[in-house]
Design an enzyme around this catalytic site. Structure first.
Site, PDB file in Angstrom:
ATOM      1  N   SER A 255     -21.224 -22.971  32.495  1.00  0.00           N
ATOM      2  CA  SER A 255     -20.669 -23.624  31.314  1.00  0.00           C
ATOM      3  C   SER A 255     -21.224 -22.984  30.050  1.00  0.00           C
ATOM      4  O   SER A 255     -22.190 -22.222  30.079  1.00  0.00           O
ATOM      5  CB  SER A 255     -21.013 -25.117  31.315  1.00  0.00           C
ATOM      6  N   LYS A 256     -20.607 -23.329  28.915  1.00  0.00           N
ATOM      7  CA  LYS A 256     -21.053 -22.793  27.628  1.00  0.00           C
ATOM      8  C   LYS A 256     -22.487 -23.189  27.327  1.00  0.00           C
ATOM      9  O   LYS A 256     -23.218 -22.476  26.648  1.00  0.00           O
ATOM     10  CB  LYS A 256     -20.127 -23.286  26.512  1.00  0.00           C
ATOM     11  N   ARG A 257     -22.908 -24.337  27.861  1.00  0.00           N
ATOM     12  CA  ARG A 257     -24.283 -24.814  27.596  1.00  0.00           C
ATOM     13  C   ARG A 257     -25.329 -23.899  28.220  1.00  0.00           C
ATOM     14  O   ARG A 257     -26.489 -23.940  27.848  1.00  0.00           O
ATOM     15  CB  ARG A 257     -24.451 -26.240  28.128  1.00  0.00           C
ATOM     16  N   SER A 258     -24.920 -23.089  29.205  1.00  0.00           N
ATOM     17  CA  SER A 258     -25.885 -22.213  29.874  1.00  0.00           C
ATOM     18  C   SER A 258     -26.421 -21.144  28.927  1.00  0.00           C
ATOM     19  O   SER A 258     -27.480 -20.578  29.152  1.00  0.00           O
ATOM     20  CB  SER A 258     -25.226 -21.531  31.082  1.00  0.00           C
TER      21      SER A 258
END
Length: 478
Positions: A255-258
């Protein structure tokens, strides 16, 4: 056999996700391995999700990674336009949807939002979805024409059977069969006149002569609907190649949060484009030979999609860093220095030989942002714990180190040549005369002049950079 033609069909919704980059890479490699064409098509049918500047990101990413397309919006071939909104304006999708209506394979649906929300939910593959009940399929031709004349909003739906099964073949996952009762009558043309992603894909892939369709495994469940469209039109079905899911180390979807889900994220974190491409190629594909470092040209030669995996591919940041370090080691020094210099100047403002410092760290870093932490001591001696002078292997401790530093200090004060060769020669001569081991003397000196447990170079190399005055000051401080 016809010429292999693949396509990369991104939606301009932001930065290019690693999964999208892999899709582009595999499509490029399949085409080029067979001497075929790689086509770029911009899929902007979902107008609400479009992000300004995202098309430029697509062009820029493909150019930097070397995935040069043969046809696209900026390289017109014989099957353009290559932007779906432009194709929609030409009426291509509505024309083909109406052909399906004439064949009884699609129909107009005038149901409003309230009625659609009232439909009962069905569980398919653990998900609760709404299956359309074909209510508008029963409308007479006259009723349909009257609603169209009256301007009643509509969509066009695919007319899928409710009984039996549909089977399709994927090159990676094999033969897959689904019950037709799970196939919703998916929308082909939305109420705004734009085609859905699924319908536009099928029409465009056929009209553009795409022979091999590469996409993520999340589209496996939609493939039976695609096949039914191909069959309804009487078109040949392309070769399907579905790529495995990419997960993080905890086996969760990337995900983008990674922080490393997009190509641009990785470049901003100091990774080299060549390393990223190499690493992404191995996310779901295994070469036949036992090696991991490949240039793009070597990947074209080696790539065989039959060696792709069904299992999820883990985005292993540690492996990517190792691979990036290998690419940094192989860089020409001038190229390395050009990229390293901004990171060095973040922590070094003194007039020091940055090229010599760069040469020290070139083989020791994995990503460029590692550089400041390796070299900041050149700017200023950090506070450090004197327990660092104790080293079992060197047989040193705080007392022996203090004695050695006091003993060698006069020699270092007398020395006028502070080149590495002269310093090393003087220290090793001192070691020889005293009957010491090299490390017994060099460990305390290196600790004194760096204040660090780990350094990118030895004691005398560091002293050469620091110069006589600063080196002696740091040893006095010790």
């Amino acid at each position: 056999m016809s010429k292999v033609r693949t396509r990369f069909a991104p939606s301009p919704t932001g930065r290019m996700h690693v999964g999208n980059l892999r899709t582009a890479l595999y499509a490029y490699l399949i085409a080029k391995h067979e001497g075929g064409d790689f086509v770029l098509r911009i899929e902007d049918t979902d107008q609400e999700r479009l992000v300004e500047g995202a098309v430029d990101i697509i062009y820029r990413t493909l150019e930097k990674t070397g995935l040069i397309h043969d046809e696209g919006p900026d390289k017109e071939g014989d099957v353009g336009p290559y932007v779906q909104s432009e194709r929609q304006k030409k009426g291509i999708y509505l024309e083909y949807a109406k052909k399906l209506i004439d064949k009884g394979e699609a129909y107009y649906c005038f149901c409003d939002k309230e009625r659609l929300e009232s439909l009962k939910q069905t569980v398919v593959e653990g998900k609760e979805i709404s299956i359309y009940d074909k209510h508008c399929l029963s409308l007479s031709k006259e009723e349909v024409e009257e609603k169209l004349r009256s301007g009643v909003p509509y969509v066009i739906r695919q007319n899928n059977p409710r009984e039996g099964t549909t089977t399709f073949v994927d090159e990676i996952y094999g033969e897959i069969t689904v019950n037709n009762e799970e196939l919703d009558d998916m929308i082909l043309i939305k109420s705004d006149g734009y085609p859905t992603y699924n319908f536009a894909d099928v029409v465009d892939d056929h009209l553009m002569g795409i022979t091999h369709v590469v996409r993520g495994c999340e589209y496996l469940s939609s493939s039976p609907k695609y096949n039914r469209l191909y069959d309804a039109f009487g078109w040949d079905v392309p070769v399907y190649i579905h790529c495995p899911l990419i997960t993080n180390e905890e086996h969760q979807k990337l995900s983008k949060r990674s922080g490393h889900s997009s190509y641009e994220d990785l470049i901003e974190q100091g990774f080299l484009t060549e390393a990223v491409v190499n690493f992404v190629a191995l996310l779901g594909w295994s070469p036949s030979e036992n090696r991991e470092i490949y240039s793009l040209e070597e990947l074209v030669e080696a790539f065989d999609y039959h060696h792709m995996s069904k299992s999820s591919a883990v985005f292993d940041v540690t492996k990517l860093k190792w691979m990036n370090g290998e690419y940094i080691k192989a860089m020409k020094f001038d190229d390395f220095y050009q990229m390293a210099e901004p990171y060095m100047k973040k922590v070094i403002t003194k007039d020091l030989d940055l090229k010599k410092i760069a040469a020290m760290v070139k083989t020791r870093i994995e990503v460029f942002p590692d550089i400041p932490g390796h070299i900041d001591f050149f700017q200023e001696l950090p506070e450090y714990d004197i327990s660092m002078y104790t080293h079992k292997k060197m047989k040193t401790n705080e007392e022996t180190s203090l004695a050695v530093l006091k003993e060698i200090l006069p020699l270092l004060e007398e020395l006028t040549d502070y080149s590495n060769d002269a310093l090393y020669g003087a220290v090793t001569e001192f070691v020889k005369e005293k009957g010491y081991k090299n490390g017994y003397v060099l460990w305390p000196i290196r600790t004194a002049v760096s204040g660090k447990q780990m350094t990118p170079a030895g004691a005398t190399e560091i002293m050469e950079i620091l110069g006589k005055e600063e080196s002696l000051s740091r040893i006095w401080n010790a």
